[in-house]
Design a protein around this motif. Sequence first.
Motif, PDB file in Angstrom:
ATOM      1  N   PRO A 199       4.657  15.467  -3.361  1.00 21.60           N
ATOM      2  CA  PRO A 199       5.087  16.584  -4.211  1.00 21.60           C
ATOM      3  C   PRO A 199       3.864  17.267  -4.818  1.00 21.60           C
ATOM      4  N   SER A 200       3.897  18.581  -4.900  1.00 25.92           N
ATOM      5  CA  SER A 200       2.751  19.355  -5.367  1.00 25.92           C
ATOM      6  C   SER A 200       2.870  19.673  -6.855  1.00 25.92           C
ATOM      7  N   PHE A 201       1.883  19.238  -7.628  1.00 27.68           N
ATOM      8  CA  PHE A 201       1.846  19.598  -9.045  1.00 27.68           C
ATOM      9  C   PHE A 201       1.727  21.113  -9.193  1.00 27.68           C
ATOM     10  N   GLU A 202       0.990  21.762  -8.278  1.00 26.12           N
ATOM     11  CA  GLU A 202       0.830  23.210  -8.348  1.00 26.12           C
ATOM     12  C   GLU A 202       2.171  23.914  -8.147  1.00 26.12           C
ATOM     13  N   GLU A 203       2.949  23.459  -7.160  1.00 19.47           N
ATOM     14  CA  GLU A 203       4.245  24.092  -6.904  1.00 19.47           C
ATOM     15  C   GLU A 203       5.223  23.865  -8.051  1.00 19.47           C
ATOM     16  N   MET A 204       5.070  22.728  -8.740  1.00 21.62           N
ATOM     17  CA  MET A 204       5.918  22.468  -9.904  1.00 21.62           C
ATOM     18  C   MET A 204       5.412  23.170 -11.153  1.00 21.62           C
ATOM     19  N   LYS A 205       4.246  23.859 -10.998  1.00 26.10           N
ATOM     20  CA  LYS A 205       3.631  24.620 -12.098  1.00 26.10           C
ATOM     21  C   LYS A 205       3.281  23.726 -13.288  1.00 26.10           C
ATOM     22  N   ILE A 206       2.819  22.530 -12.971  1.00 27.87           N
ATOM     23  CA  ILE A 206       2.368  21.602 -14.017  1.00 27.87           C
ATOM     24  C   ILE A 206       0.968  22.010 -14.446  1.00 27.87           C
ATOM     25  N   THR A 207       0.759  22.155 -15.728  1.00 22.50           N
ATOM     26  CA  THR A 207      -0.523  22.593 -16.274  1.00 22.50           C
ATOM     27  C   THR A 207      -1.316  21.408 -16.817  1.00 22.50           C
ATOM     28  N   LYS A 208      -2.584  21.657 -17.134  1.00 25.49           N
ATOM     29  CA  LYS A 208      -3.426  20.611 -17.724  1.00 25.49           C
ATOM     30  C   LYS A 208      -2.867  20.169 -19.080  1.00 25.49           C
ATOM     31  N   SER A 209      -2.346  21.121 -19.833  1.00 26.38           N
ATOM     32  CA  SER A 209      -1.787  20.754 -21.149  1.00 26.38           C
ATOM     33  C   SER A 209      -0.542  19.886 -20.992  1.00 26.38           C
ATOM     34  N   GLU A 210       0.254  20.153 -19.940  1.00 25.04           N
ATOM     35  CA  GLU A 210       1.421  19.313 -19.689  1.00 25.04           C
ATOM     36  C   GLU A 210       0.998  17.913 -19.235  1.00 25.04           C
ATOM     37  N   CYS A 211      -0.084  17.821 -18.488  1.00 24.42           N
ATOM     38  CA  CYS A 211      -0.618  16.501 -18.109  1.00 24.42           C
ATOM     39  C   CYS A 211      -0.974  15.704 -19.361  1.00 24.42           C
ATOM     40  N   LYS A 212      -1.583  16.375 -20.319  1.00 22.96           N
ATOM     41  CA  LYS A 212      -1.958  15.710 -21.570  1.00 22.96           C
ATOM     42  C   LYS A 212      -0.731  15.270 -22.346  1.00 22.96           C
ATOM     43  N   ASP A 213       0.281  16.139 -22.400  1.00 20.75           N
ATOM     44  CA  ASP A 213       1.514  15.824 -23.130  1.00 20.75           C
ATOM     45  C   ASP A 213       2.257  14.661 -22.467  1.00 20.75           C
ATOM     46  N   MET A 214       2.353  14.683 -21.133  1.00 22.25           N
ATOM     47  CA  MET A 214       3.042  13.595 -20.428  1.00 22.25           C
ATOM     48  C   MET A 214       2.304  12.273 -20.611  1.00 22.25           C
ATOM     49  N   ALA A 215       0.973  12.325 -20.579  1.00 21.19           N
ATOM     50  CA  ALA A 215       0.181  11.106 -20.769  1.00 21.19           C
ATOM     51  C   ALA A 215       0.455  10.487 -22.138  1.00 21.19           C
ATOM     52  N   LYS A 216       0.589  11.336 -23.146  1.00 19.58           N
ATOM     53  CA  LYS A 216       0.875  10.841 -24.500  1.00 19.58           C
ATOM     54  C   LYS A 216       2.232  10.153 -24.549  1.00 19.58           C
ATOM     55  N   VAL A 217       3.252  10.783 -23.938  1.00 21.87           N
ATOM     56  CA  VAL A 217       4.595  10.203 -23.923  1.00 21.87           C
ATOM     57  C   VAL A 217       4.603   8.872 -23.180  1.00 21.87           C
ATOM     58  N   VAL A 218       3.920   8.832 -22.035  1.00 22.07           N
ATOM     59  CA  VAL A 218       3.869   7.592 -21.244  1.00 22.07           C
ATOM     60  C   VAL A 218       3.171   6.484 -22.028  1.00 22.07           C
ATOM     61  N   TYR A 219       2.050   6.822 -22.652  1.00 20.28           N
ATOM     62  CA  TYR A 219       1.296   5.801 -23.389  1.00 20.28           C
ATOM     63  C   TYR A 219       2.120   5.254 -24.552  1.00 20.28           C
ATOM     64  N   GLU A 220       2.885   6.109 -25.206  1.00 20.11           N
ATOM     65  CA  GLU A 220       3.653   5.681 -26.375  1.00 20.11           C
ATOM     66  C   GLU A 220       4.958   4.972 -26.010  1.00 20.11           C
ATOM     67  N   LYS A 221       5.587   5.360 -24.886  1.00 16.20           N
ATOM     68  CA  LYS A 221       6.941   4.890 -24.587  1.00 16.20           C
ATOM     69  C   LYS A 221       7.029   3.924 -23.399  1.00 16.20           C
ATOM     70  N   GLN A 222       5.970   3.773 -22.610  1.00 14.62           N
ATOM     71  CA  GLN A 222       6.081   2.972 -21.394  1.00 14.62           C
ATOM     72  C   GLN A 222       5.146   1.770 -21.366  1.00 14.62           C
ATOM     73  N   GLN A 223       4.849   1.203 -22.529  1.00 17.16           N
ATOM     74  CA  GLN A 223       4.002   0.014 -22.554  1.00 17.16           C
ATOM     75  C   GLN A 223       4.653  -1.163 -21.832  1.00 17.16           C
ATOM     76  N   ARG A 224       5.984  -1.154 -21.751  1.00 17.52           N
ATOM     77  CA  ARG A 224       6.688  -2.190 -20.993  1.00 17.52           C
ATOM     78  C   ARG A 224       6.160  -2.274 -19.568  1.00 17.52           C
ATOM     79  N   LEU A 225       5.787  -1.133 -19.013  1.00 17.20           N
ATOM     80  CA  LEU A 225       5.252  -1.072 -17.655  1.00 17.20           C
ATOM     81  C   LEU A 225       3.726  -1.123 -17.638  1.00 17.20           C
TER      82      LEU A 225
END
Length: 357
Positions: free
Chosen positions: A305-331
């Motif tokens: 899957p293409s991040f470019e085609e999904m129009k994912i931006t650098k700021s969204e990468c940062k936001d998703m990383a924050k959510v993952v770090y805070e909510k997915q420690q189980r994994l």
Amino acid sequence: MKTCFENLEINENDLIIIGSSSLQKVKEANRDKQAIILETKKYGTGEPHESWVNQILEESNKKDFHRVIAIGGGGIIDIAKFCVFGDGRSIQQLFSDKEKLNKKRELIAIPTTCGTGSEVTSVAVVEIEALKSKLGLQIDALFPDKSILIGDMLENLPYPVFSNTSIDALAHAIESLLSPKANAYTDLFAKRAIQIIVNNFLEIDGKRCLPNDLQNALIAANMAGIAFSIAGCATMHALSFPLGARYHLAHGEAVYAVMCSTLNYYKNIGVSLDKLEKALKDSFPVSSDRVKDLISLLRSNHQEPSFEEMKITKSECKDMAKVVYEKQQRLLVNSPRELSEKDLEIIYRNCLKKERT
């Protein structure tokens, strides 16, 4: 399927939860057996979502069913897992009250894809609207009581579903193999799963068709499920959850979107991939970099899957990383090295590169 239902002695006290792909087979097998069939697409489609899974929970609690029988992919099996309590709790309440839950119904899982592993794990995953991500409930009560593998259930599987779910199973096995919780037994299952899945892709390379031995494909996914039920999934799956929720990728697609970037990042920060290289030895006997060859094989059989085609931006990468770090420690605790929020952001941002390594 008919023989399976006869052996299980299906009756009016059974609730069958199913997607649409196997509905006709199940209706024929259920004829005169009077089990209640609940088709999930009447409530919602795609990955399980809190809002419509709550409707299924409400419907499943209208009768005192003795057994819940899940026939479908990982999402269907996960939905069925939430139904084993039968006590009226919503999804939010199940997560909040997980220490107080008592299983009231037997759970039988019959997978119809070759990637879930959910038929042998104690995890059920659902998308939570408020988080714009998925969360997994993990308690022993969610282990299915019986798992039944029927290769014939895969014979009409569309190739993209086969490849997506196979890649998901491969990720289960790889993350189990590299996990700090891995042991000699999980390694046995993980290595064999990797070998079968990779050899399936080698068999069909460039053909975009199903492999000959579908029962073996089911067994590989099952083995990977056994491995990660003990050693755990890790970074790839943690990073996949916001992608599935925000960009509506199927679970296997979301895992694949970050899989190659994660493996390359591990290599760049000095994580040893020797165990994976050894597991791939028979599949790529003359290779000097088997992980690289694995990535090439996957890309040859299924485009990332293409991040470019999904129009994912650098700021969204940062936001998703924050959510993952805070909510997915189980994994994340199962990653081969402790990863920071910045590490996760880099993996996401590496997916943005047009020339991926």
